[in-house]
Motif scaffolding. Structure first.
Motif, PDB file in Angstrom:
ATOM      1  N   TYR A  17     -23.692 -14.045  16.106  1.00  0.00           N
ATOM      2  CA  TYR A  17     -22.457 -13.258  16.154  1.00  0.00           C
ATOM      3  C   TYR A  17     -22.540 -12.121  15.138  1.00  0.00           C
ATOM      4  O   TYR A  17     -23.205 -12.231  14.097  1.00  0.00           O
ATOM      5  CB  TYR A  17     -21.246 -14.127  15.852  1.00  0.00           C
ATOM      6  CG  TYR A  17     -21.004 -15.216  16.865  1.00  0.00           C
ATOM      7  CD1 TYR A  17     -20.388 -14.946  18.075  1.00  0.00           C
ATOM      8  CD2 TYR A  17     -21.422 -16.536  16.612  1.00  0.00           C
ATOM      9  CE1 TYR A  17     -20.173 -15.951  19.009  1.00  0.00           C
ATOM     10  CE2 TYR A  17     -21.214 -17.538  17.536  1.00  0.00           C
ATOM     11  CZ  TYR A  17     -20.591 -17.242  18.740  1.00  0.00           C
ATOM     12  OH  TYR A  17     -20.384 -18.232  19.666  1.00  0.00           O
ATOM     13  N   ALA A  18     -21.844 -11.037  15.459  1.00  0.00           N
ATOM     14  CA  ALA A  18     -21.816  -9.863  14.582  1.00  0.00           C
ATOM     15  C   ALA A  18     -20.729 -10.038  13.526  1.00  0.00           C
ATOM     16  O   ALA A  18     -19.730  -9.311  13.496  1.00  0.00           O
ATOM     17  CB  ALA A  18     -21.574  -8.596  15.408  1.00  0.00           C
ATOM     18  N   ILE A  19     -20.924 -11.003  12.679  1.00  0.00           N
ATOM     19  CA  ILE A  19     -19.959 -11.313  11.633  1.00  0.00           C
ATOM     20  C   ILE A  19     -20.686 -12.069  10.539  1.00  0.00           C
ATOM     21  O   ILE A  19     -21.671 -12.782  10.798  1.00  0.00           O
ATOM     22  CB  ILE A  19     -18.785 -12.150  12.200  1.00  0.00           C
ATOM     23  CG1 ILE A  19     -17.687 -12.344  11.147  1.00  0.00           C
ATOM     24  CG2 ILE A  19     -19.275 -13.492  12.735  1.00  0.00           C
ATOM     25  CD1 ILE A  19     -16.458 -13.052  11.694  1.00  0.00           C
ATOM     26  N   GLY A  20     -20.255 -11.902   9.303  1.00  0.00           N
ATOM     27  CA  GLY A  20     -20.850 -12.641   8.209  1.00  0.00           C
ATOM     28  C   GLY A  20     -20.754 -14.134   8.445  1.00  0.00           C
ATOM     29  O   GLY A  20     -19.686 -14.658   8.762  1.00  0.00           O
ATOM     30  N   GLY A  21     -21.864 -14.821   8.307  1.00  0.00           N
ATOM     31  CA  GLY A  21     -21.903 -16.249   8.585  1.00  0.00           C
ATOM     32  C   GLY A  21     -22.224 -16.579  10.026  1.00  0.00           C
ATOM     33  O   GLY A  21     -22.387 -17.752  10.374  1.00  0.00           O
ATOM     34  N   GLY A  22     -22.332 -15.551  10.865  1.00  0.00           N
ATOM     35  CA  GLY A  22     -22.621 -15.781  12.279  1.00  0.00           C
ATOM     36  C   GLY A  22     -24.086 -15.638  12.621  1.00  0.00           C
ATOM     37  O   GLY A  22     -24.435 -15.506  13.795  1.00  0.00           O
ATOM     38  N   HIS A  23     -24.957 -15.668  11.622  1.00  0.00           N
ATOM     39  CA  HIS A  23     -26.388 -15.546  11.848  1.00  0.00           C
ATOM     40  C   HIS A  23     -26.973 -16.869  12.352  1.00  0.00           C
ATOM     41  O   HIS A  23     -26.313 -17.910  12.347  1.00  0.00           O
ATOM     42  CB  HIS A  23     -27.079 -15.165  10.538  1.00  0.00           C
ATOM     43  CG  HIS A  23     -26.782 -16.156   9.435  1.00  0.00           C
ATOM     44  ND1 HIS A  23     -25.711 -15.998   8.564  1.00  0.00           N
ATOM     45  CD2 HIS A  23     -27.391 -17.311   9.080  1.00  0.00           C
ATOM     46  CE1 HIS A  23     -25.695 -17.027   7.717  1.00  0.00           C
ATOM     47  NE2 HIS A  23     -26.701 -17.823   8.010  1.00  0.00           N
ATOM     48  N   GLN A  24     -28.221 -16.816  12.757  1.00  0.00           N
ATOM     49  CA  GLN A  24     -28.975 -18.017  13.114  1.00  0.00           C
ATOM     50  C   GLN A  24     -29.993 -18.313  12.014  1.00  0.00           C
ATOM     51  O   GLN A  24     -30.596 -17.397  11.444  1.00  0.00           O
ATOM     52  CB  GLN A  24     -29.704 -17.825  14.441  1.00  0.00           C
ATOM     53  CG  GLN A  24     -28.772 -17.695  15.644  1.00  0.00           C
ATOM     54  CD  GLN A  24     -28.306 -19.049  16.153  1.00  0.00           C
ATOM     55  OE1 GLN A  24     -29.035 -19.754  16.834  1.00  0.00           O
ATOM     56  NE2 GLN A  24     -27.083 -19.414  15.821  1.00  0.00           N
ATOM     57  N   LEU A  25     -30.178 -19.594  11.719  1.00  0.00           N
ATOM     58  CA  LEU A  25     -31.086 -20.006  10.655  1.00  0.00           C
ATOM     59  C   LEU A  25     -31.732 -21.319  11.062  1.00  0.00           C
ATOM     60  O   LEU A  25     -31.031 -22.319  11.270  1.00  0.00           O
ATOM     61  CB  LEU A  25     -30.315 -20.154   9.340  1.00  0.00           C
ATOM     62  CG  LEU A  25     -31.077 -20.448   8.055  1.00  0.00           C
ATOM     63  CD1 LEU A  25     -30.299 -19.923   6.845  1.00  0.00           C
ATOM     64  CD2 LEU A  25     -31.326 -21.950   7.883  1.00  0.00           C
TER      65      LEU A  25
END
Length: 772
Positions: free
Chosen positions: A346-354
């Motif tokens: 997602y295009a939001i802080g915390g919405g990354h993949q890890l």
């Protein structure tokens, strides 16, 4: 608070519940002693807690013993099954066994470092298992499990500053025979195992054990459309015992096991803050009652381990028995973990993949040589030496997907997904290879002086030399990303430390049936380094050795007919340079790191009881009160605000109250089978999950107290040829978690759920053949 089915009890009431159940059972047992014959009581419980065979009631130490029958009747397959049978024992669950650990009397080691060791030793047939992860694999062919509480360094070494779990397996029989058994549950767990005794000659006999188990799991991954947190595991174990001469006995043991598991995915149990709440839409978020996840990476672990040991016991006449145990163990782990806990970018802080993955192999070589004097002499001694070398290496890779802009429409308020071709994506990635080599050399001795028939003086000492080296090489991420560093590493660390620890005390028989003792002992755990994936240059200092001063007193009573056994202990222990994970600010986020957290202490009391009112009815019970807390906290640089006000805070995974009561009633029908009825009630009060400084977060990661009730009905062949057991685990369907962790998406809380988080039913059939 603690709940039993529909009823709710406050923490103090958990004591009343266990004590009340014991009060109902034990006075009845005492009143029935006269009616029960001597042959109706319990047989002597033989243990090797002091590295010689002794009656449990003669051992001047707090030891809980779980027999094979008690362990297996509750469906025990690994060490996690013990925590509801031994009140002083607890464990830290983890998404991977690599980070799991054991706790005794509220003390254990929580860390993610590859260059640190556990506080609770785990020993199988005299061989120490170097990695805590090895303690959580399947156990084969158990004879008994001895749980020794408090520092045990004099005889069991530096990995025993809080205690030892000592597993003793069955020896080969003299005649051909064995058993096969199978278990199935209504939630599709299947297990099969068997063993056979093979007398190869008059001088050589063997025993072979094999097992297989499969389980789909308890959690539904809606993204992958499958059930997770299950496993498939299998293994084999062989034992050869040879009477080489009249004086020399050789015992060779080899085992191999493998496990593939999609375990253990953490469920997000609370609603993420802000727009990220939409990332888990459709999931019923209900704390420890959550049973669904949205993760696009399958969290899984693949493990393989094997080991060999050779024990030689030589009778050297009046000097006693000379014992040599040489062992080698090889352990391999490969883990994959979804570290973002959501299934899209997602295009939001915390919405990354890890995502994290990589192998961790380890090898351990141990050698023990000891001389044990005969029992019953004026001086009873055990003296010896011990060598230990454990090497391990970990390759850890973290891959990110970060979205800074997207043209895709929002899926919920403020939450826009990203995809290749429609979004601006970056792919930070970093890989590190790090490892450790821990070498230890020790000389030890234990002495009992039998001054009179009733009075004994106790003493012991151990000198230990530790050498610890570690390294860390990281390929940095070419671009910044969450959880990865853009700087490389090439750290080399080493240290050496000597320690002298000792114990002393006295033991007195108040009567033929009542013994009391008091001891002082020192505990020691060697130095360490904080070696983990994102280690930086400021984290290369030595974590100093942890030491303990412990005081213990106890009473052990057995009735003349052994219908009633009650053992009690009171204790106090203080740990200096306590090795624990603490919280610091790094790269604008709060992380944990291994430090010398300061001074902690634990105090409390324990009661273990066995009662047999009649030949066919028995009751077992135990209760532990544990007050384990911080005395003085070392505030590390960069610690969050409020970290200095830690005095009096409870230690993690240290419930103040734990207890259990079990009963078994055998009904002799006089027909082709007898009937056995059994039940087990286990109670645990509130406990905090980690050394969290923030009081709000600390409350969020507090595991509420819970109770578990198990029951079974078995049809049993009077001639011990077969047993058909119908059982239910978690009868009242009590949902609970074993670990709560902050840091889920949008500040949510993550929950690790145990196997028996939901009620399930099962059936077990065991058939013996040949000699029995």
């Amino acid at each position: 608070m603690t709940r039993i089915g529909k009823f709710t009890l406050r923490n103090g009431s958990s004591l009343a519940s266990v004590a009340g159940l014991l009060a109902l059972a034990l006075p009845g047992a005492a009143a029935a002693q006269e009616a029960a014959g001597a042959d109706d009581g319990y047989e002597e419980i033989i243990v090797t807690a002091q590295k010689r065979e002794q009656n449990l009631q003669d051992v001047p130490a707090a030891v809980s013993v779980v027999t094979a029958e008690a362990f297996e009747s509750r469906g025990g397959v690994n060490i996690q099954s013990l925590q509801q049978l031994v009140p002083s024992l607890n464990f830290k669950d983890s998404p991977t066994m690599l980070d799991s650990s054991l706790f005794l009397r509220g003390v254990g080691t929580i860390n993610f470092s590859i260059a640190a060791e556990p506080s609770v030793g785990f020993v199988v047939d005299g061989v120490i298992q170097a990695r805590a992860a090895e303690a959580f694999g399947d156990l084969y062919d158990i004879e008994r499990i001895e749980v020794l509480r408090g520092p045990q360094g004099t005889l069991f070494g530096k990995n025993a500053s809080a205690g030892v779990v000592n597993v003793v397996t069955k020896r080969p029989g003299d005649e051909l025979g064995g058993y096969v058994e199978a278990t199935a549950t209504d939630d599709e767990e299947y297990r099969a195992r068997g063993a056979i005794d093979l007398p190869l000659s008059e001088m050589i006999k063997g025993r072979l054990t094999a097992s297989y188990a499969r389980f789909d799991g308890t959690i539904r991954n809606v993204t992958l459309n499958r059930t997770v947190n299950g496993y498939e595991r299998y293994g084999v174990r062989g034992l050869l015992e040879a009477q080489a001469t009249d004086a020399l006995t050789l015992t060779f043991i080899a085992d191999w096991r493998k496990q593939d598991s999609d375990c253990c995915a953490e469920v997000v149990g609370t609603t993420p803050a802000g727009a990220l709440a939409g990332s888990l839409s459709g999931i019923r978020l209900a704390g420890d009652e959550t049973r669904e996840i949205r993760q696009n990476t399958l969290t899984e672990t693949r493990e393989r381990s094997w080991g060999v040991s050779l024990q030689a016991d030589l009778d050297v006449g009046t000097a006693g028995t000379l014992t040599s145990i040489t062992a080698y163990r090889d352990y391999r782990n490969f883990g994959i973990r979804d570290g973002d806990f959501i299934d899209r970018v997602y295009a939001i802080g915390g919405g990354h993949q890890l995502d994290d993955f990589g192998p961790q192999p380890s090898d351990t070589l141990t050698q023990e040589l000891r001389l044990t004097s005969p029992s019953g002499e004026l001086f009873e001694y055990v003296i010896g030496g011990f060598y230990y070398n454990a090497e391990q290496e970990r390759t850890f890779q973290r891959d990110d997907i970060v979205c800074s802009a997207t043209t895709l429409a929002p899926v919920s308020a403020g939450l826009s997904p990203c995809a290749v071709g429609a979004s601006t994506l970056t792919f930070p990635t970093s890989r590190a290879v790090f490892g450790s080599d821990i070498e230890s050399l020790a000389a030890f001795g234990n002495l009992t002086v039998n001054l009179t028939e009733r009075l004994r003086l106790l003493g012991g000492a151990r000198f230990t030399n530790d050498k610890v080296s570690a390294y860390h090489d990281r390929v940095p991420s070419p671009i910044a990303g969450p959880g990865v560093l853009t700087i490389g590493s090439g750290y080399r660390m080493e240290t050496e430390n000597d320690d002298f620890s000792w114990r002393g005390g006295a033991q007195f028989d108040l009567s033929d049936n009542l013994m009391t003792y008091a001891t002082y002992s020192q505990g020691y755990k060697g130095p360490a380094f904080n070696v983990f994936f994102n280690q930086n240059a400021n984290q290369t200092g030595v974590i100093e050795a942890e030491t303990a001063d412990a005081y213990e007193g106890g009473l052990k009573y057995s009735s003349p007919d052994r219908d009633l056994i009650v053992n009690t202990a009171v204790y106090y222990a203080k740990y200096d340079n306590f090795q624990a994970n603490s919280f610091v600010n790094l790269n604008n986020s709060v992380i944990t790191q291994l430090t010398n957290a300061g001074t902690v202490s634990t105090r409390g009391f324990e009661v273990d009881a066995l009662a047999r009112p009649t030949r066919n009815f028995s009751v077992t019970g135990g209760i532990a009160y544990t007050d384990a807390h911080i005395d003085e906290f070392n505030v590390p640089p960069g610690a969050p605000a409020g970290s200095s006000t830690r005095k009096g805070e409870p230690l993690p995974l240290a419930p103040k109250w734990k207890g259990n009561v079990g009963a078994n009633w055998k009904i002799e029908t006089g027909g082709m089978f007898d009937v056995e009825l059994g039940t087990q009630v286990s109670l645990t009060s509130d406990q905090v999950s980690s050394l969290e400084a923030n009081p709000v977060t600390r409350r969020q990661i507090t595991i509420d107290g819970y109770s578990i009730v198990d029951a079974n009905v078995a049809l049993v062949d009077p001639d011990a040829g077969w047993r058909l057991n119908f059982f239910v685990r978690n009868l009242f369907d009590e949902s609970y978690a074993t670990l709560l962790t902050p840091g889920g998406p949008g500040g949510s809380i993550r929950y690790l759920l145990p196997r028996d988080v939901d009620r399930y039913f099962g059936v077990n059939l065991r058939v013996a053949f040949g000699a029995r």
